[in-house]
Design a protein around this motif. Structure first.
Motif, short mmCIF file in Angstrom:
data_model
loop_
_atom_site.label_atom_id
_atom_site.label_comp_id
_atom_site.label_asym_id
_atom_site.label_seq_id
_atom_site.Cartn_x
_atom_site.Cartn_y
_atom_site.Cartn_z
N ALA A 183 6.52 30.66 -12.13
CA ALA A 183 7.22 30.84 -10.50
C ALA A 183 6.67 29.96 -9.57
N SER A 184 5.07 29.92 -9.59
CA SER A 184 4.52 29.06 -8.60
C SER A 184 4.95 27.61 -8.70
N ASP A 185 5.00 26.80 -9.78
CA ASP A 185 5.44 25.45 -9.80
C ASP A 185 6.81 25.50 -9.30
N ILE A 186 7.72 26.16 -9.89
CA ILE A 186 9.26 26.33 -9.37
C ILE A 186 9.34 26.48 -7.81
N VAL A 187 8.47 27.34 -7.29
CA VAL A 187 8.61 27.60 -5.84
C VAL A 187 8.24 26.29 -5.09
N LEU A 188 7.08 25.81 -5.48
CA LEU A 188 6.36 24.48 -5.00
C LEU A 188 7.52 23.34 -5.27
N VAL A 189 8.23 23.26 -6.47
CA VAL A 189 9.26 21.96 -6.51
C VAL A 189 10.29 22.31 -5.48
N ALA A 190 11.00 23.59 -5.52
CA ALA A 190 12.14 24.09 -4.68
C ALA A 190 11.69 23.68 -3.23
N GLU A 191 10.57 23.94 -2.90
CA GLU A 191 10.22 23.64 -1.29
C GLU A 191 10.06 22.21 -1.15
N ARG A 192 9.59 21.37 -1.94
CA ARG A 192 9.49 20.17 -1.80
C ARG A 192 10.78 19.36 -1.77
N ALA A 193 11.84 20.07 -2.74
CA ALA A 193 13.16 19.25 -2.87
C ALA A 193 14.09 19.88 -1.79
N GLY A 194 13.84 21.04 -1.07
CA GLY A 194 14.72 21.50 -0.48
C GLY A 194 15.92 22.28 -0.98
N VAL A 195 15.65 22.83 -2.09
CA VAL A 195 16.75 23.56 -2.91
C VAL A 195 16.46 24.91 -3.15
N SER A 196 17.19 26.06 -3.67
CA SER A 196 17.10 27.05 -4.11
C SER A 196 16.17 27.29 -5.27
N ILE A 197 15.62 28.43 -5.19
CA ILE A 197 14.90 28.77 -6.34
C ILE A 197 15.48 28.88 -7.96
N GLU A 198 16.73 29.29 -7.54
CA GLU A 198 17.74 29.18 -8.99
C GLU A 198 17.73 27.63 -9.42
N ALA A 199 18.23 26.87 -8.28
CA ALA A 199 18.26 25.52 -8.66
C ALA A 199 17.25 24.75 -9.47
N ALA A 200 16.07 25.02 -8.68
CA ALA A 200 14.87 24.43 -9.34
C ALA A 200 14.32 24.88 -10.66
N ALA A 201 14.69 26.24 -10.62
CA ALA A 201 14.33 26.91 -11.94
C ALA A 201 15.08 26.36 -13.09
N GLY A 202 16.58 26.11 -12.77
CA GLY A 202 17.43 25.62 -13.79
C GLY A 202 16.84 24.22 -14.28
N ALA A 203 16.37 23.47 -13.27
CA ALA A 203 15.92 21.86 -13.60
C ALA A 203 14.75 22.01 -14.38
N PHE A 204 13.64 23.05 -13.83
CA PHE A 204 12.45 23.05 -14.60
C PHE A 204 12.83 23.54 -15.94
N PHE A 205 13.31 24.44 -16.22
CA PHE A 205 13.42 24.81 -17.59
C PHE A 205 14.27 23.93 -18.64
N GLY A 206 15.09 23.34 -17.95
CA GLY A 206 15.98 22.27 -18.53
C GLY A 206 15.04 21.09 -19.10
N ALA A 207 14.15 20.67 -18.03
CA ALA A 207 13.43 19.79 -18.25
C ALA A 207 12.36 19.90 -19.44
N ALA A 208 11.58 21.11 -19.24
CA ALA A 208 10.85 21.78 -20.24
C ALA A 208 11.21 21.79 -21.42
N GLY A 209 12.50 22.23 -21.67
CA GLY A 209 13.32 22.47 -23.09
C GLY A 209 13.37 21.21 -23.82
#
Length: 641
Positions: A521-547
């Motif tokens: 969650a902490s990494d996802i929140v950080l990415v979301a804040e920097r990109a100016g997007v929702s947590i859900e959007a950042a999480a989708g991108a995060f898990f997609g890239a990791a996968g």
């Protein structure tokens, strides 16, 4: 004692267990101890006057008689109703030249002869094959095989004392001070015995004295202002007796748990403990020889044998870690931050907090109380080397580590999670429960490290930081599973099913099983804040890239690497941090592209090349060098984006 037996999968409140001991029912320590379970089978004991035997006691009858003796002023074993003693037992004066041994006594003591001297009998009691050896009297009765009696310093019991290798009890409890020498404890623990130290076993008594004093200090201004007269003060203090006892027992419970988790970790935490010991020595806080802690050569030998510090040794460094941390916190300014003000109320009984909150807030030892609460909590929950390792890894101050600890606790709701695991006492195997605690402890360390590196807790509005990240955790908890790849979803289901199979209820199994997911969650929140997007959007991108690169597996395998060398461990930590940094950067690239499919289309060749290289690197046994190279390859791909 309950923890020792619980981790042997025995509930001593519901299952019979055999006990021998030193003391009598008039003693507050021995007497209280022998009333704490209806399942105690006290088969033998001695004090300075008499030797007591009850080879096959009736649990209910003997408990009632012990209660009677406890309530009888200045009672001795001679006051025990002899008609209630089982066949072959009795009460014998230590002044006798010889004691007749019944067949039952011979079997209990392992003495195959008709008579024995009182000293022989008492040595045999100390060496009896029972579940618990309980010390409640004055004297030191066990030493290490290599110790001589002169070094023990208890001449009165030289003729009775046994060596640790002769003790056959499964558990030793030191209700009295120094029933066993420290070297004796270590020797007993090294051969598989379960033992703490007298300081741990007696900690609730010291704790209650401190708490009583601080409660009285809090009430002093209330009395001075006339809001509470002397009689009412006495009544108010008495009304908190049970609450004070509960707080003290809670601290004792958590200290024992901390030792169990450190003991469970074994050699994997030995390098951390070694660095902690060395650091305390450098600061002049610890004399290794005085505390009978292992030399470097012994530590090397332990590591080669696959052994960590014993429980008695861990108890020593646990205490020193707390004392050192307390001093550092009081010397710093972090404990004065508003976010940590609430720690003050964790120390006192709820009734005092609710009735006289202003008196608690205005406590003249407020800073010291907050430092005490934090030092206990951080070391109990994180382990002896928790703070020293985080300080070494980040160059943070002890106060900043305290802020990071509190942030992680509150972001992830660890207080409630710990309570849920506590509730499994005697409901699941001890090893399963410790494994659950260990998973939470691992999250605490990783996320505290993350906040120190990325959250700037020393300069941040910690309350606002916590609220942002807590919202991220809740959002991820709601949507996380749906964002996982099929492989990760299957792994999560497997973790949950395994816990349920071991008796963990479904809700807690879900919460523990999803920690590896929620822990992002902490990494996802950080990415979301920097990109100016929702947590859900950042999480989708995060898990997609990791996968795309099977990164969760790679990171997990990296975290499971056990290294003895401090600098190898630092290199591993750096490699894992670089992997997560690369993943954040790749997530940012995905968000910039719009979605995972578009990103893959834009970087098809680079992604394919990187996937192939990373797969080849991480297909075998994980090593620091392989992880480092993989992190570099992923970082290169992110730079291309």
């Amino acid at each position: 004692m309950k923890r020792h037996f619980r981790e042997m999968d025995r509930n001593i409140q519901a299952e019979p267990f055999s006990v021998v001991g030193v003391g009598d029912m008039s003693g507050d320590v021995f007497g209280n101890g022998m009333l704490l379970s209806p399942e105690i089978r006290l088969v033998a004991a001695f004090d300075h006057r008499d030797i007591f035997f009850d080879p096959t006691p009736d649990a209910a009858v003997s408990l009632a008689e012990r209660k009677r003796l406890f309530a009888l002023p200045r009672s001795s074993w001679q006051d025990y109703d002899k008609s209630l003693i089982s066949a072959g037992g009795g009460v014998f004066s230590r002044s006798l030249k010889v004691i007749p041994l019944s067949e039952e006594m011979q079997a209990l003591l392992g003495l195959q002869k008709a008579t024995a001297s009182p000293n022989e009998v008492m040595r045999a009691i100390l060496s009896a094959q029972v579940d618990l050896l309980w010390f409640g009297g004055i004297g030191t009765y066990i030493k290490a095989p290599e110790e001589d009696d002169a070094s023990v310093g208890d001449r009165a019991n030289d003729a009775i004392r046994v060596t640790a290798d002769q003790v056959r009890a499964k558990v030793v409890g030191e209700g009295a001070n120094l029933g066993v020498t420290q070297r004796g404890r270590i020797a007993y623990a090294l051969k598989g015995g379960r033992i703490n130290t007298d300081a741990i076993d007696n900690s609730a008594g010291v704790n209650s004295s401190d708490l009583e004093v601080n409660i009285k200090i809090a009430l002093a201004p209330v009395v001075a202002a006339g809001a509470l007269d002397g009689e009412a003060r006495i009544a108010f203090l008495a009304s908190m007796t049970d609450d004070v006892a509960a707080l003290c027992l809670r601290n004792n419970y958590l200290q024992g748990l901390a030792l169990s988790l450190a003991e469970r970790a074994g050699t994997s935490e030995l390098p951390d403990h070694r660095v902690l010991i060395e650091g305390l020595e450098e600061r002049g806080r610890l004399d290794r020889a005085v505390e009978f802690l292992p030399s470097d050569a012994v530590l090397d030998a332990r590591a080669a044998q696959g052994k960590g510090l014993t429980r008695p040794e861990l108890a020593v460094i646990l205490a020193y870690a707390k004392l050192s941390l307390f001093d550092d916190l009081v010397a710093g300014r972090a404990i004065d931050t508003p976010y940590l003000a609430g720690e003050l109320f964790r120390y006192f009984p709820q009734k005092l907090n609710a009735t006289y909150p202003a008196a608690v807030e205005g406590h003249r030892l407020k800073r010291e109380v907050i430092a005490t609460v934090l030092a206990n909590a951080m070391i109990n929950r994180g382990g002896p080397a928790f703070v020293s390792e985080l300080m070494a890894a980040t160059s943070a101050s002890a106060g900043e580590v305290a802020l990071a600890y509190a942030a992680v606790r509150d972001v992830y709701g660890l207080t409630a999670l710990y309570a849920a695991v506590d509730a499994l006492d005697n409901k699941v195997p001890g090893a399963v429960q410790l494994a659950l605690y260990a998973q939470v402890e691992a999250l605490l360390y990783r996320e505290a490290l993350w906040f120190l590196r990325n959250g700037n807790v020393g300069a941040s509005d910690v309350a606002a930081l916590v609220e942002r990240h807590k919202a991220g955790v809740e959002a991820l908890r709601g949507a996380g599973v749906s964002l996982l790849s099929d492989k990760e979803r299957e792994a999560l289901s497997g973790r949950i099913a395994e816990l349920v199979e071991h008796g963990v209820d479904a809700e807690l199994a879900q919460r523990i099983g999803e920690l590896p997911v929620i822990g992002n969650a902490s990494d996802i929140v950080l990415v979301a804040e920097r990109a100016g997007v929702s947590i859900e959007a950042a999480a989708g991108a995060f898990f997609g890239a990791a996968g795309q690169f099977d990164l969760f597996r790679i990171v997990e395998e990296g975290r499971n690497i056990v290294l003895a060398d401090r600098f190898d461990r630092m290199a591993l930590d750096r490699a894992l941090a670089n992997l997560m940094r690369a993943l954040r950067d790749l997530t940012a690239d995905v968000l910039k592209a719009g979605d995972i499919a578009t990103w893959r289309g834009q970087h098809e060749a680079g992604i394919a090349r990187t996937v192939k290289a990373v797969t080849e690197l991480t297909g075998g046994a994980a090593t620091v060098s392989r992880l480092s190279v993989a992190a570099g390859l992923l970082a290169d791909l992110a730079r291309e984006g």
